[in-house]
Design a protein around this motif. Structure first.
Motif, PDB file in Angstrom:
ATOM      1  N   LYS A  22       1.639  18.343   4.197  1.00 44.92           N
ATOM      2  CA  LYS A  22       1.728  17.518   2.984  1.00 44.92           C
ATOM      3  C   LYS A  22       3.205  17.180   2.768  1.00 44.92           C
ATOM      4  O   LYS A  22       4.083  17.879   3.294  1.00 44.92           O
ATOM      5  CB  LYS A  22       1.232  18.303   1.767  1.00 44.92           C
ATOM      6  CG  LYS A  22      -0.212  18.731   1.809  1.00 44.92           C
ATOM      7  CD  LYS A  22      -0.589  19.478   0.535  1.00 44.92           C
ATOM      8  CE  LYS A  22       0.240  20.763   0.376  1.00 44.92           C
ATOM      9  NZ  LYS A  22      -0.143  21.561  -0.803  1.00 44.92           N
ATOM     10  N   GLY A  80       0.901   7.268  -5.202  1.00 42.97           N
ATOM     11  CA  GLY A  80       1.132   8.014  -3.960  1.00 42.97           C
ATOM     12  C   GLY A  80       0.339   9.322  -3.942  1.00 42.97           C
ATOM     13  O   GLY A  80       0.333  10.049  -4.939  1.00 42.97           O
ATOM     14  N   ASN A  81      -0.309   9.597  -2.822  1.00 44.21           N
ATOM     15  CA  ASN A  81      -1.152  10.790  -2.688  1.00 44.21           C
ATOM     16  C   ASN A  81      -0.323  11.995  -2.241  1.00 44.21           C
ATOM     17  O   ASN A  81       0.113  12.054  -1.090  1.00 44.21           O
ATOM     18  CB  ASN A  81      -2.271  10.503  -1.677  1.00 44.21           C
ATOM     19  CG  ASN A  81      -3.174  11.705  -1.450  1.00 44.21           C
ATOM     20  OD1 ASN A  81      -3.108  12.701  -2.171  1.00 44.21           O
ATOM     21  ND2 ASN A  81      -4.019  11.613  -0.438  1.00 44.21           N
ATOM     22  N   THR A 101       3.108   9.226   5.364  1.00 45.57           N
ATOM     23  CA  THR A 101       3.179   8.245   4.285  1.00 45.57           C
ATOM     24  C   THR A 101       4.610   8.103   3.774  1.00 45.57           C
ATOM     25  O   THR A 101       5.504   8.876   4.158  1.00 45.57           O
ATOM     26  CB  THR A 101       2.280   8.664   3.103  1.00 45.57           C
ATOM     27  OG1 THR A 101       2.830   9.865   2.525  1.00 45.57           O
ATOM     28  CG2 THR A 101       0.844   8.910   3.543  1.00 45.57           C
ATOM     29  N   ASN A 120       0.099   4.254   0.104  1.00 49.21           N
ATOM     30  CA  ASN A 120      -0.379   5.330   0.987  1.00 49.21           C
ATOM     31  C   ASN A 120      -0.578   4.882   2.435  1.00 49.21           C
ATOM     32  O   ASN A 120      -1.262   5.558   3.209  1.00 49.21           O
ATOM     33  CB  ASN A 120      -1.678   5.931   0.439  1.00 49.21           C
ATOM     34  CG  ASN A 120      -1.433   6.699  -0.855  1.00 49.21           C
ATOM     35  OD1 ASN A 120      -0.556   7.550  -0.915  1.00 49.21           O
ATOM     36  ND2 ASN A 120      -2.187   6.379  -1.906  1.00 49.21           N
ATOM     37  N   ALA A 171      -0.055   4.597   6.260  1.00 51.18           N
ATOM     38  CA  ALA A 171       0.364   5.705   7.122  1.00 51.18           C
ATOM     39  C   ALA A 171       0.894   5.238   8.472  1.00 51.18           C
ATOM     40  O   ALA A 171       0.419   4.258   9.042  1.00 51.18           O
ATOM     41  CB  ALA A 171      -0.805   6.650   7.331  1.00 51.18           C
ATOM     42  N   ALA A 187      -1.663  13.919   0.911  1.00 52.52           N
ATOM     43  CA  ALA A 187      -1.817  13.268   2.223  1.00 52.52           C
ATOM     44  C   ALA A 187      -1.195  14.139   3.308  1.00 52.52           C
ATOM     45  O   ALA A 187      -0.109  14.698   3.114  1.00 52.52           O
ATOM     46  CB  ALA A 187      -1.146  11.895   2.201  1.00 52.52           C
ATOM     47  N   ASN A 213       0.843  -1.198   0.000  1.00 52.83           N
ATOM     48  CA  ASN A 213       0.000   0.000   0.000  1.00 52.83           C
ATOM     49  C   ASN A 213       0.878   1.247   0.000  1.00 52.83           C
ATOM     50  O   ASN A 213       1.516   1.561   0.992  1.00 52.83           O
ATOM     51  CB  ASN A 213      -0.923  -0.014   1.226  1.00 52.83           C
ATOM     52  CG  ASN A 213      -1.802   1.227   1.311  1.00 52.83           C
ATOM     53  OD1 ASN A 213      -1.805   2.073   0.416  1.00 52.83           O
ATOM     54  ND2 ASN A 213      -2.548   1.333   2.393  1.00 52.83           N
TER      55      ASN A 213
END
Length: 268
Positions: free
Chosen positions: A207, A196-197, A174, A167, A169, A200, A165
């Motif tokens: 961020k 990847g966000n 992340t 993303n 956390a 986030a 995953n």
């Protein structure tokens, strides 16, 4: 499990195992020395040999009845130590004697240790035998967090391709936050390519881009992705990879689609 095994600092068996003195180790075993003797830190000779990547000594100890999943004071097994040394030979030996690839630990798993040492070969082998990609360590987070923090790009790609995953956390932090902190543009781009966000936010409300210096290469990279939407083909690739789930590469290879598309989905 031998009678008279008391807690000591170190034994000649520990010393021989750590130094890779296989001849001396064999003589000690033949003369009845205990292979499961523990030090005050619960370190067995098998831990000592594994941590130094002494494959011949690992083989001798296992053949003489060493406990394959013994825990030291930190909770680490010999497999964790072999992964920390990056010794693929020791890892294979321990697995062949039944070492648990996912021991019930509250600390770093063998996969975490392989990611720390940067051995992509060990990472690949552990994943092949069923390592939990989302194993969570209270200090490090997931194996992906570790690989990113240490900038082991080969390990990162193996994990992502296996379906880790991207993303996941740790305190909302992340892998992309790690990549921003180590200022690695290649790593940032790889994580974004795998979905990847960039928006986030961690537990401080920041961020990933908030951890970059303005006008630095990593900052410009984030700026580019914030201004440029991902292509439709890239969005489809990420969605399809999500749908295939963990170890999705095997499923993708069997799809009845052109080889070029299989390569694209496999990030080749």
């Amino acid at each position: 499990n031998c009678v008279g095994c008391f807690w000591v600092e170190r034994t000649p068996v520990h010393e021989a195992a750590q130094r890779g003195e296989s001849l001396q180790l064999q003589q000690l075993i033949d003369s009845g020395a205990c292979v499961n003797q523990v030090t005050v830190d619960s370190i067995t000779p098998l831990h000592a040999a594994s941590l130094q990547g002494q494959a011949r000594c690992v083989q001798l100890l296992l053949a003489a009845g060493a406990q394959v999943d013994a825990r030291n004071i930190d909770g680490s097994t010999p497999l964790c130590d072999a992964c920390a040394s990056g010794s693929i030979e020791c890892v294979k030996l321990l697995l062949s004697y039944g070492a648990k690839v996912n021991p019930p630990l509250y600390t770093a798993s063998p996969l975490h240790e392989a990611c720390m040492s940067g051995s992509s070969e060990c990472v690949r082998l552990l994943i092949d035998v069923g390592a939990n990609l989302e194993a969570h360590d209270c200090h490090f987070g997931t194996p992906l967090h570790v690989a990113c923090a240490r900038e082991h790009l080969d390990c990162v790609k193996v994990l992502l391709n296996a379906g880790a995953n991207v993303n996941a956390a740790k305190l909302h932090e992340t892998a992309l936050h790690h990549a921003a902190k180590v200022k690695n543009v290649d790593l940032i781009e790889m994580l974004i390519e795998f979905g990847g966000n960039i928006y986030a936010r961690d537990n401080r409300g920041k961020k990933p881009s908030d951890y970059t210096w303005s006008s630095s290469a990593p900052a410009k990279c984030f700026e580019y992705y914030e201004k440029t939407p991902l292509t439709l083909s890239q969005l489809c690739r990420v969605s399809l990879r999500k749908a295939t789930g963990v170890r999705g590469l095997e499923k993708i290879a069997k799809l009845n689609i052109p080889p070029r598309l299989i390569d694209y989905l496999s990030y080749n």
